[in-house]
Structures are given as structure tokens and as C-alpha cells.
Design an enzyme around this catalytic site. Sequence first.
Site, mmCIF file in Angstrom:
data_model
loop_
_atom_site.group_PDB
_atom_site.id
_atom_site.type_symbol
_atom_site.label_atom_id
_atom_site.label_comp_id
_atom_site.label_asym_id
_atom_site.label_seq_id
_atom_site.Cartn_x
_atom_site.Cartn_y
_atom_site.Cartn_z
ATOM 1 N N CYS A 60 -65.632 69.020 -37.058
ATOM 2 C CA CYS A 60 -64.604 69.133 -38.102
ATOM 3 C C CYS A 60 -63.291 68.499 -37.639
ATOM 4 O O CYS A 60 -62.628 67.811 -38.400
ATOM 5 C CB CYS A 60 -64.288 70.594 -38.431
ATOM 6 N N ASP A 61 -62.894 68.759 -36.401
ATOM 7 C CA ASP A 61 -61.523 68.445 -35.992
ATOM 8 C C ASP A 61 -61.410 67.366 -34.909
ATOM 9 O O ASP A 61 -60.296 66.947 -34.582
ATOM 10 C CB ASP A 61 -60.838 69.727 -35.468
ATOM 11 N N CYS A 72 -64.609 73.767 -33.741
ATOM 12 C CA CYS A 72 -65.543 72.833 -34.378
ATOM 13 C C CYS A 72 -65.136 71.387 -34.139
ATOM 14 O O CYS A 72 -64.221 70.875 -34.785
ATOM 15 C CB CYS A 72 -65.626 73.128 -35.872
#
Length: 324
Positions: free
Chosen positions: A140-141, A137
Amino acid sequence: MATHHTKMLIIGSGPAGYSAAIYGARAMLEPIVVQGLQPGGQLTITTDVENYPGYREVVQGPWLMEEMKAQAEHVGTRMMWDTIVSVDLEGGAPFKAIGDSGDEYIGETLVICTGAQAKWLGAPGEQELGGKGVSACATCDGFFYRGKKVAVIGGGNTAVEEALYLTNHSDDVTLIHRRDELRAEKILQDRLMKSPKISTLWNKTVKSFEAGEDGALHHLVLEDTETGETSKLEVDGAFVAIGHAPATELFKGKLAMDESGYLDVEPGTPKTAIPGVFAAGDVTDHVYRQAVTAAGMGCMAALDGERFLAAREDAEEAVSEAAE
Ligand code: NDP
């Protein structure tokens, strides 16, 4: 073996399920959450979370999910350590579900929050280096790879969107695809080709993810699908973007879903075609797939569930008044 009755049966315990539970409990629906095989959902396998509103400092995914669960319990949700193995939606409400434990759950409304899971390549090092350079992701990261070298694996919309997103953080993004043609929509392909920050490696598969001395991802071993030649690509982060699989096996033949298995809902609502059955979060959303959007949809499902029950009660009252 026991039978549990509730006004709101929630299957799944990610942000969508817990948010539906919080709203359902506060509406006095005494919800039951059947938590499933991975209580807490996808966030329990991520580490740092810094895009969930309300926390100025980075929080840990598993901790965030424990908090959501505790909040749902605090307002009156019953949590079940069980996994639903079959559902009966025929004939409308109430809906029946059977757990792996043999217990039976009867819900006047049903909120499906079974989520989705990122698909993985299954290559050596991929799981071991999860959170240490390997992720599924970018939204997200990606932030953690500011100014570093990153790669995205895949050739669909997700892969191209993730590569484009990563250019916000990195000037050195490599897209690795197993064929010489992308599956992604033309408009996304055009954006990809125009970006000076993205280079593309065609006809390559990732054979393994290799760590450096610090235990974090150091390079990928690639294999050319035409020549069989192997090569090394040094990267700090690798994002596997080869698709997601929604957890909808239980609902095949019972609820409408798209060709990828995501549950169909009335646009802009969590309503499925069966009155009283709602779907929220990644099980129905392949576009946004965020904890905060899933939580929002869980809230919407609970509110719509409450309205469904109120409308049914009104209709029953009208019938009994007419009969008097
Ligand atoms: P897709 O299934 O569309 O694409 C998966 C990609 O990964 C393909 O290019 C596929 O290669 C590749 N792949 C699959 N398995 C492997 C493997 N084992 N090794 C190497 N490569 C592999 O998934 P997406 O997540 O991209 O999209 C899912 C759905 O969500 C689609 O319907 C998509 O359109 C939609 N979506 C829409 C968005 C939007 O509208 N903005 C954004 C994101 C997703 P190959 O091409 O060779 O099969």
C-alpha cells in the site's frame, strides 16, 4: 431490541462487505450490513490510496470507504451501527446473529467479511507515526518511499515478501528480525539473501520509533536481544510485518479455519463448508490482502448467495409440484 430479517446478512464493512452489499442489493436481496467496531475497515486507518482502480488521482482511504458505503446504501442496503457478538449457524439457513445492541439478525444467507488486522509491536511512537513513516503494508505505502531508506520488521513470509517488494522502490532496505533465523519459506529466504539491496539485522527488536523535527519518522531505536545493547537506525519508512490476525473469534468451533485462524473456503470460491455461508476478503485471504481483491471476493460471495437462494427456491417448487 428488534429482529431484522434479510435474504443476505453481511457482517463487516470493509471493501468485501460493501461490495457484497452492492451486488446483493442489485439482486433484490435487501442486504443488511452490520458494520462492526471499525466501520469501513482497515482502509479507514490508511491515508493515500493509489492502487484502487478507477481513480487517476490519489484518494484518501476513509473517503473511499465512505463512497463505497454510500453506493451500497444508494442501491438499497440497510446499514446497522452494531457489532455482532454471537452467531448461530446450526441447522443451516436461516442463520441467526445477535448484535451488541441486543438486536437479532436473521439471514437466509450469511456473508462473513470481518477482515483482519495487522499486528503491531506496541512500541512507543509506532501508532503516533502511523502514516508519517510507520506502516503495516508495503504494497500500500511502499511507493511513497521511492529512493529512500526503509526497514521491515519481522521474519515471516510477509516480512520477507515486503522487503523484496520494497526493493522496487528503494535501494536501501533493512530487515530487522528478533532472532537469527527466519521463519519465512526457504525460497523467499534465498531471494532475500541474493538481493544486494537488502541487509539484515539479526537479534534486534525495535524499542521505539522516533520522529525528527518535521514530525515524521527519523530513526528506530533497536535493542540487541543477546547483549541488550541499544543502537539507532535512521530510516524514512518502517514497515511492521509481524503477522495479521483475522477477526474470526465469533466462528471458533462453528466454521473450519486454518492454524492462523483464517476461515477455510472451497478453493477459488467464497463458499464455507456450510451451504449459504460465505467468507470474503481478508478474513479468509492471507495471501493477497488488498482492497481490490477483497472487493472482488465480496462480489463473488453475493453472486454465490444469490445462486444459493435461487437453487433453494427451485428445490422448494419441485417439492410442492411433486406433492400436488
Ligand atoms: P508469521 O506469523 O508467519 O510471522 C511473523 C513474524 O514476525 C515472525 O518472524 C515473528 O518472529 C515476528 N514477530 C511476531 N511478533 C513479533 C514481535 N512482537 N516483535 C518482533 N517480531 C515479531 O506472519 P506472516 O504475516 O509472515 O504470515 C502469516 C501467514 O501467512 C503464514 O502462514 C504465512 O506463511 C502466510 N503467508 C504466505 C505468503 C505466501 O505464501 N506467499 C505470503 C505472506 C504470508 P519469530 O519468527 O521469532 O516468531
